[in-house]
Design an enzyme around this catalytic site. Structure first.
Site, PDB file in Angstrom:
ATOM      1  N   THR A 465      10.925  -7.041 -15.997  1.00  0.00           N
ATOM      2  CA  THR A 465      10.098  -7.149 -17.208  1.00  0.00           C
ATOM      3  C   THR A 465       8.603  -7.049 -16.923  1.00  0.00           C
ATOM      4  O   THR A 465       7.796  -7.112 -17.857  1.00  0.00           O
ATOM      5  CB  THR A 465      10.390  -8.482 -17.933  1.00  0.00           C
ATOM      6  OG1 THR A 465      10.156  -9.569 -17.031  1.00  0.00           O
ATOM      7  CG2 THR A 465      11.834  -8.523 -18.415  1.00  0.00           C
ATOM      8  N   GLY A 466       8.233  -6.905 -15.668  1.00  0.00           N
ATOM      9  CA  GLY A 466       6.820  -6.741 -15.331  1.00  0.00           C
ATOM     10  C   GLY A 466       6.266  -5.427 -15.856  1.00  0.00           C
ATOM     11  O   GLY A 466       7.005  -4.480 -16.158  1.00  0.00           O
ATOM     12  N   GLU A 554       2.714  -2.944  -1.458  1.00  0.00           N
ATOM     13  CA  GLU A 554       1.825  -2.789  -0.298  1.00  0.00           C
ATOM     14  C   GLU A 554       1.287  -4.156   0.098  1.00  0.00           C
ATOM     15  O   GLU A 554       1.143  -5.047  -0.742  1.00  0.00           O
ATOM     16  CB  GLU A 554       0.681  -1.848  -0.649  1.00  0.00           C
ATOM     17  CG  GLU A 554      -0.160  -1.428   0.531  1.00  0.00           C
ATOM     18  CD  GLU A 554      -1.181  -0.364   0.160  1.00  0.00           C
ATOM     19  OE1 GLU A 554      -1.893   0.107   1.060  1.00  0.00           O
ATOM     20  OE2 GLU A 554      -1.271  -0.020  -1.029  1.00  0.00           O
ATOM     21  N   TYR A 617       3.728  13.893  -1.621  1.00  0.00           N
ATOM     22  CA  TYR A 617       3.551  14.614  -2.883  1.00  0.00           C
ATOM     23  C   TYR A 617       2.923  15.985  -2.624  1.00  0.00           C
ATOM     24  O   TYR A 617       3.246  16.969  -3.306  1.00  0.00           O
ATOM     25  CB  TYR A 617       2.665  13.830  -3.852  1.00  0.00           C
ATOM     26  CG  TYR A 617       3.067  12.389  -4.068  1.00  0.00           C
ATOM     27  CD1 TYR A 617       4.371  11.960  -3.848  1.00  0.00           C
ATOM     28  CD2 TYR A 617       2.141  11.437  -4.482  1.00  0.00           C
ATOM     29  CE1 TYR A 617       4.730  10.626  -4.041  1.00  0.00           C
ATOM     30  CE2 TYR A 617       2.490  10.113  -4.686  1.00  0.00           C
ATOM     31  CZ  TYR A 617       3.787   9.711  -4.446  1.00  0.00           C
ATOM     32  OH  TYR A 617       4.132   8.401  -4.640  1.00  0.00           O
ATOM     33  N   GLU A 667       1.882   9.834  11.151  1.00  0.00           N
ATOM     34  CA  GLU A 667       0.478   9.477  11.248  1.00  0.00           C
ATOM     35  C   GLU A 667       0.272   8.623  12.494  1.00  0.00           C
ATOM     36  O   GLU A 667       1.218   8.285  13.203  1.00  0.00           O
ATOM     37  CB  GLU A 667       0.035   8.704   9.997  1.00  0.00           C
ATOM     38  CG  GLU A 667       0.762   7.382   9.808  1.00  0.00           C
ATOM     39  CD  GLU A 667       0.518   6.742   8.440  1.00  0.00           C
ATOM     40  OE1 GLU A 667       0.142   7.475   7.506  1.00  0.00           O
ATOM     41  OE2 GLU A 667       0.709   5.522   8.326  1.00  0.00           O
ATOM     42  N   HIS A 714      -3.118   2.365   5.571  1.00  0.00           N
ATOM     43  CA  HIS A 714      -1.785   1.809   5.782  1.00  0.00           C
ATOM     44  C   HIS A 714      -1.839   0.717   6.838  1.00  0.00           C
ATOM     45  O   HIS A 714      -2.561   0.835   7.828  1.00  0.00           O
ATOM     46  CB  HIS A 714      -0.815   2.899   6.260  1.00  0.00           C
ATOM     47  CG  HIS A 714      -0.523   3.929   5.218  1.00  0.00           C
ATOM     48  ND1 HIS A 714      -0.119   5.207   5.518  1.00  0.00           N
ATOM     49  CD2 HIS A 714      -0.589   3.873   3.863  1.00  0.00           C
ATOM     50  CE1 HIS A 714       0.063   5.879   4.404  1.00  0.00           C
ATOM     51  NE2 HIS A 714      -0.221   5.100   3.388  1.00  0.00           N
TER      52      HIS A 714
END
Length: 967
Positions: A465-466, A554, A617, A667, A714
Site C-alpha cells: 500500500t506504499g 538502496e 536500460y 563495474e 553504488h
C-alpha cells in the site's frame, strides 16, 4: 597444532580485503578511545592541535612518544606533505619540531580520497617496546557474505598491503550469529604463539563493537606484544562505519569530522546527490551511478576531462536536477555541461536551468521514456543547447565545445601516485591460507533456475500500500504481469487495496497470512519497502519459501545483509535478487518484477545481466534500436552483498533457451566480474567437450577513470582496489567477451556477433538500410544500393566479412569511394576512438595463425596491428597413431592431461594438440604414453581464438604514427 582439514587454500585472499571502506572513517584517537570502552587494551594517546600542546602531551604521558599527523581517511604513515616531509610517525621526547612542520599542511597519500587533506591534528601516543608486531582486522568478505578475521605478522601498511603479497596470512570467515568460536581462537593463538586469554578478550571485544556499531572495517595495525610484560596491546587502529546505518548509529556519527570533507560534496549529500569533484572542465549531470561512471569513462576515452562525477539517482526529481545544475555552475573551471539522462521528464528543468548559464554551452542526451519529446523541446528552446541522441556523439560534442583542460598541481601528483602503483591482482600464494569456520557457499546453484520468470509467474508485493509499490503495481498490472496481491504491515486484517484501480487485489497484514489465503503459493515477491526494513521483509520471504525475492531498496545496512546472507545459505528454495537493483523482467512473457521502465523493453533474443540499473536500460535501448530486443534481463544490483551475483545471472542466461546473445555489465568494486569470466572459461571447456558453441557475450566495465578510494554511487563500487577495471576487462576478454567502450556500441556489437555466428538471419536489404542511415547520421553521403552491393562483393573476394565494411561505413565521416574502396574503408575504420573491427577467424574449422590474418587484411590494402590479448600463445604438438583414433576417448585424455584444445586429422590417425606454452613437453609425454602415440614436432604459435571474433586494428602506414601519438 593445526589440523590439516581446517586449512584449505583460498581461491583468492583478495576476496576478503577488497573494498571494505564503506564509508566514513574515525580518527585514530577516537578509535582508540572507543576500543578501550570494549575492554580492549590500547596504547595511551592524546590529540593536539598546536605544537605547544604536543610538547605538553608528551610530558604528561611520559618517556618517548610517537607523533603522527591525523588526516582522514588515514594513510598518514605512507603519505608526503606538500613541503616534502614524510608522513610517518616520529619518536620524540619533545615533538615540537615535527608538529610545527606538519600542522596546516596538505598531506598526499595513497589512501587520501582527494588531494586537499589538511593536517590539523597531531596524535601523540606512548612508544611501546615490542617483541612481536601483528596485523589484525575484521573486514567484509564479499564472496562469502559474512565478516572475516584476517591476521598476519606485521610489516604491512594496512589491509590493502596484504593482497598478492607472499605473507603468512590467515583469514577466518565468521558465522555472523556464532561470532568467534573456541576453534578459531585455538587456531590463531597456536599459529601466532599468542596468549589464549588475552587474544580471546581482544577478539570478542572487537567483534562486539563491529556488530554494535555497524562497522565495515576494524583494523589493528600493529597489535603488539610488549617485550617486557608480554601484554597484547592495540597500538594503532582504524575503523570505518557503514553510512547506510547512520539512523541506527547517531552517537558514533556525531564524531564525523566534516572539516576533512569538501563543502560541495556535503551540500550535494543534503539533496540526495552523489557529487565527487574531479579535475576537468566538463561538468556532468547523469541519473544513475552506472551511467554516470560510463559517461566519465567515455569522456576520458575520447580525450576530454570531467569536472565532476554527479549521480542524480535513478529516481531523481526536478528539484534535485535544479540543485545539481547549481553545484556544477559553482565550479569556475566548468566551461561546458554534458547532461546524460535516462528519461525525458527532466526536460523542463534542464531548459529552465539553462537560462542562467550565462553563455555556457550544454550538450543534452536524453534516452528512454519521453526522450523524443524532450529532445524536440530542447531543439526548439532557442538556448545554447545541443541535443544529441547518440552516446558517442554527445560526448564528442561536449569535448569539442570544452576545449583542452589543464589539471591542477594536486591532480598531477595524484595521477603520478596512481600510475606508479601497478595492479597486483594475483591468486593466493601457498602461504596464504583459508580456514572456513562454517560452511560459506558463495552461491546456491539449485535456485538459479528461479530467475527464469515467465507468463505464468505469479507475483506478490511486500509494502503493497506504499506510494512506490502502488505506482509500480499499476504499471506492472497494465504490462501484463500476474499480480496476486500484497502485504502491508500497517493494516491489521485482510482488505482490498485502497487504490480503486487495484481494489481487485487483496492486502494482508503478514506474508504467512497471505500465502495461506491464496490457492497457490506465489512464485515471486517484489520487496518495495524502505531500506531499513528491507532485511526483515526479505527474511520473511525466505521463511515463507518464496522461490524468487526481488528487493530494490538502496542503502540497506551491511549488517542487515549479513543476516540475510546467512539465511540464504541455510536453505535451497529461495533466491534473492538485489538489494539496490532494478529487478527481473522477461519481455516476451510480459513479466516484470522490479522498477525498470518496461515500456522501453521489446521481446527479443538478448539477455542482459547488470550491476547498474540505468546502464542496463541503455543496453535495452541499444539492442532494441538494432532490432534484437530482449529475452530476459536480470539486474543483480550494485550492493556489496548481492543475493545473486553476475556469475549466477550469467549462468541463468546461458541456460535460457530464448536467449541467443548476452550483455554483461559490470563495474569497479569486488570480484564478481572475475568470477564471471572464470565461469565462462569453464563453460567453454564443457562446450569444447560436447562439440558445442557458447552464446556470444558483449561486456562493459564502468569506473575505469574513477578516483581511487571513492564510493561511486553504488555501495559496492569503490574505486582504486584490486582487481582494477583493467584487470576485469582483461579477464573478460581472455574469456572471449567482446568489450564495448561505451553503451552506444553494445547494440551494433551484439548484432554483428549474432549474425556472424548464424544465430540470427542477415537481411541484406535491412543491412543496406542500416548502413545508409548510419552514414547519414554521421554526416556522410549514403551510397546507393548498387554501390553497396559492389562493395560487399569486393569484400567477399578479398576474404573480409561484410561486418567489416558495414562498420567501416557506419563509423566513417563522409566515406570516399574513389580509388580502391576496400583500402579507403579499412583506413576509415580506424578513425573513431573505439577502433576495433570484426574479422572472421575461422575457415573450414581450422584456426588461422597470426600470419594468416596479416595476409588476409594486407590483401585488402590495409595493415594489421593485433591486440595481443585477443590471441592465445599456445604450444602446438603433432602426434601420430598407427590406428584410427576414437574422438571421445581422445578428447577425454587430452583434457585430462591439461591441454586446451585438439584437432584430429581427416585420416583419423594424426592428432594436433594445443597447450599452455610452458606445458608442451609434459603433456606431449603424457599423451604419447596414455594413447600410445608417436610424438612429432612441437612449436609455439599464436592462435586466433576459436568460436569467437577477433578484433583487428586496420590502418594504413601514414596514419599509424598519428594514431599512436594520440593514444
Amino acid at each position: 597444532m593445526l589440523r590439516p582439514s581446517l586449512l584449505q587454500r583460498s581461491r583468492s585472499v583478495v576476496q576478503v580485503f577488497r573494498f571494505h571502506a564503506r564509508f566514513f572513517s574515525l580518527r585514530k584517537h577516537q578509535t582508540q578511545d572507543i576500543l578501550a570502552q570494549y575492554g580492549i587494551p590500547v596504547s595511551r594517546a592524546r590529540l593536539a592541535t598546536r605544537p605547544a600542546d604536543v610538547a605538553g602531551d608528551i610530558h604528561e604521558i611520559g618517556g618517548i612518544c610517537t607523533t603522527e599527523s591525523q588526516v582522514l581517511p588515514r594513510g598518514n604513515g605512507t603519505g608526503t606533505f606538500e613541503d616534502g616531509t614524510k608522513g610517518e610517525s616520529r619518536r620524540s621526547s619533545k615533538g615540537r619540531k615535527f608538529s610545527s612542520k606538519i600542522l596546516s599542511q596538505t598531506l598526499f597519500s595513497h589512501q587520501t580520497l582527494t588531494h586537499d587533506r589538511l593536517s590539523q591534528y597531531v596524535n601523540v601516543a606512548k612508544h611501546l617496546n615490542t617483541g612481536h608486531d601483528l596485523f589484525l582486522a575484521i573486514t567484509t568478505d564479499r564472496s562469502n557474505g559474512c565478516p572475516s578475521l584476517v591476521m598476519s605478522h606485521g610489516g604491512v601498511s594496512g589491509i590493502e598491503g596484504l593482497a598478492g603479497d607472499d605473507l603468512n596470512v590467515l583469514k577466518v570467515p565468521l558465522n555472523y550469529a556464532e561470532g568467534v568460536t573456541e576453534e578459531t581462537i585455538t587456531i590463531l593463538s597456536e599459529r601466532f604463539a599468542l596468549d589464549r586469554k588475552q587474544l580471546t578478550t581482544i577478539l570478542q571485544g572487537l567483534l562486539t563493537f563491529y556488530k554494535k556499531s555497524d562497522a565495515t572495517l576494524i583494523e589493528i595495525n600493529p597489535l603488539i606484544r610488549e617485550s617486557e610484560s608480554g601484554r597484547l596491546i592495540c597500538a594503532s587502529s582504524k575503523i570505518s562505519i557503514d553510512d547506510a546505518a547512520f539512523k541506527h548509529q547517531s552517537q558514533i556519527f556525531s564524531l564525523r569530522d566534516k572539516s576533512q570533507e569538501m563543502a560541495v560534496e556535503l551540500e550535494a549529500e543534503k539533496h540526495g546527490l552523489v557529487y565527487i569533484q574531479l579535475e576537468g572542465n566538463i561538468g556532468c549531470l547523469v541519473n544513475g551511478a552506472g551511467l554516470a561512471m560510463a559517461t566519465n569513462d567515455a569522456v576520458a576515452e575520447y580525450g576530454g576531462r570531467c569536472a565532476n562525477f554527479l549521480d542524480g539517482g535513478g529516481q531523481a526529481t526536478k528539484e534535485t536536477m535544479v540543485k545539481a545544475f547549481e553545484l556544477i555552475l559553482n565550479d569556475k573551471r566548468v566551461n561546458t555541461i554534458l547532461v546524460n539522462i535516462y528519461g525525458g521528464k527532466f526536460t523542463e528543468s534542464i531548459i529552465a536551468a539553462a537560462q542562467n548559464f550565462h553563455g555556457i554551452p550544454m550538450v543534452v542526451r536524453l534516452q528512454g521514456t519521453n526522450s523524443a519529446v524532450g529532445q524536440k523541446m530542447i531543439a526548439e528552446s532557442g538556448l545554447k543547447l545541443f541535443a544529441e541522441d547518440d552516446f558517442g556523439s554527445a560526448v564528442k560534442k561536449a569535448i569539442q565545445l570544452a576545449g583542452p583542460s589543464r589539471p591542477s598541481p594536486g591532480a598531477i601528483l595524484s595521477k603520478a601516485t596512481a600510475s606508479s602503483r601497478s595492479s597486483r591482482f594475483t591468486k593466493t600464494s601457498a602461504s596464504q591460507q583459508f580456514m572456513p569456520a562454517y560452511p560459506c557457499s558463495p552461491s546456491i546453484p539449485s535456485t538459479i533456475s528461479n530467475l527464469n520468470v515467465g507468463p505464468d509467474t505469479q507475483v506478490i508485493y511486500q509494502g503493497f500500500t506504499g506510494k512506490a509499490a502502488t505506482s509500480n503495481a499499476l504499471a506492472t498490472v497494465a504490462y501484463g504481469t500476474q499480480i496476486m496481491g500484497g502485504v502491508s504491515p500497517s493494516i491489521h486484517s485482510f482488505c482490498p487495496h485502497p487504490n480503486p484501480f487495484l481494489s481487485h487485489l487483496p492486502v494482508f497484514p503478514t506474508l504467512r497470512t497471505a500465502i495461506s489465503s491464496f490457492p497457490s503459493k506465489p512464485h515471486a515477491t517484489a520487496v518495495l519497502v524502505p531500506a531499513l526494513h528491507a532485511a526483515s521483509a526479505i527474511l520473511e520471504a525466505i521463511e515463507a519459501e518464496i522461490p524468487l525475492i526481488v528487493s530494490v531498496a538502496e542503502h540497506v545496512p551491511l549488517h542487515d545483509m549479513f543476516r540475510v546472507q546467512a539465511a540464504l545459505r541455510s536453505q535451497s528454495t529461495s533466491r534473492l535478487v538485489g538489494p539496490n537493483c532494478p529487478g527481473v523482467i522477461a519481455p516476451p512473457a510480459k513479466c516484470r518484477i522490479g522498477i525498470m521502465p518496461h515500456l522501453q523493453y521489446r521481446a527479443g533474443c538478448v539477455g542482459i545481466v547488470s550491476k547498474s540499473g540505468t546502464l542496463s536500460y541503455e543496453a535495452v535501448g541499444a539492442t532494441t534500436n538494432v532490432g534484437l530486443g530482449q529475452s530476459l534481463c536480470i539486474g543483480v544490483g550494485g550492493d556489496m552483498l548481492p543475493g545473486t551475483s553476475l556469475r549466477e545471472g550469467l549462468e541463468a542466461l546461458l541456460r535460457d533457451e530464448a536467449t541467443k546473445g548476452i550483455v554483461l555489465l559490470g563495474e569497479i568494486g569486488g570480484e564478481a566480474e572475475i568470477e564471471a569470466a572464470e565461469f565462462l572459461k569453464e563453460w567453454d571447456r564443457e562446450a569444447v567437450r560436447k562439440r558445442g558453441r557458447r552464446k556470444p557475450v558483449v561486456g562493459m566495465i564502468t569506473g575505469r577513470t574513477a578516483p581511487k578510494g571513492r564510493v561511486m554511487g553504488h555501495a559496492g563500487a569503490v574505486a582504486g582496489g584490486i582487481p582494477t577495471a583493467g584487470d576485469k576487462i582483461k579477464a573478460l576478454e581472455d574469456a572471449g567477451v567482446t568489450i564495448a567502450v561505451h553503451p552506444g556500441e553494445i547494440g551494433n556489437l551484439m548484432r554483428a556477433l549474432l549474425e556472424r555466428e548464424g544465430l540470427i538471419p542477415v537481411e541484406e536489404e535491412q543491412r543496406k538500410d542500416r548502413i545508409q542511415e548510419a552514414v547519414k547520421k554521421n554526416g556522410g553521403d549514403p551510397t546507393s544500393n548498387s554501390e553497396l552491393s559492389t562493395l560487399m562483393a569486393q569484400a567477399k573476394k578479398a576474404g573480409l566479412p561484410k561486418d567489416l565494411i558495414e562498420r567501416a561505413i557506419a563509423r566513417g565521416k563522409g566515406v570516399s569511394l574513389s580509388g580502391d574502396p576496400l583500402q579507403t574503408l579499412t583506413v576509415e575504420a580506424m578513425l573513431p576512438a573505439s577502433v576495433s573491427t570484426i574479422i572472421e577467424c575461422q575457415t573450414d574449422n581450422k584456426k588461422r595463425t597470426l600470419e594468416d590474418l596479416r595476409l588476409l587484411v594486407k590483401e585488402a590494402g590495409g595493415m594489421v596491428t593485433p591486440t595481443s590479448h585477443l590471441f592465445d600463445r599456445r604450444g602446438h604438438i603433432n602426434l601420430a597413431s598407427e590406428h584410427e583414433l576414437e574422438e571421445e576417448k581422445v578428447m577425454d585424455q587430452v583434457l585430462e592431461a591439461g591441454a586446451v584444445d585438439m584437432d584430429i586429422g581427416e585420416d583419423k590417425k594424426s592428432l594436433s594438440v594445443y597447450t599452455e606454452p610452458n606445458e608442451t613437453a609434459s603433456i606431449a609425454h603424457s599423451l604419447s604414453s596414455s594413447l600410445n602415440l608417436t610424438r612429432g614436432s612441437s612449436e609455439i604459435v599464436w592462435v586466433a581464438r576459436p568460436d569467437s571474433a577477433i578484433n583487428m586494428e586496420v590502418v594504413d602506414e601514414e596514419r599509424r604514427q598519428a594514431l599512436h601519438e594520440v593514444r
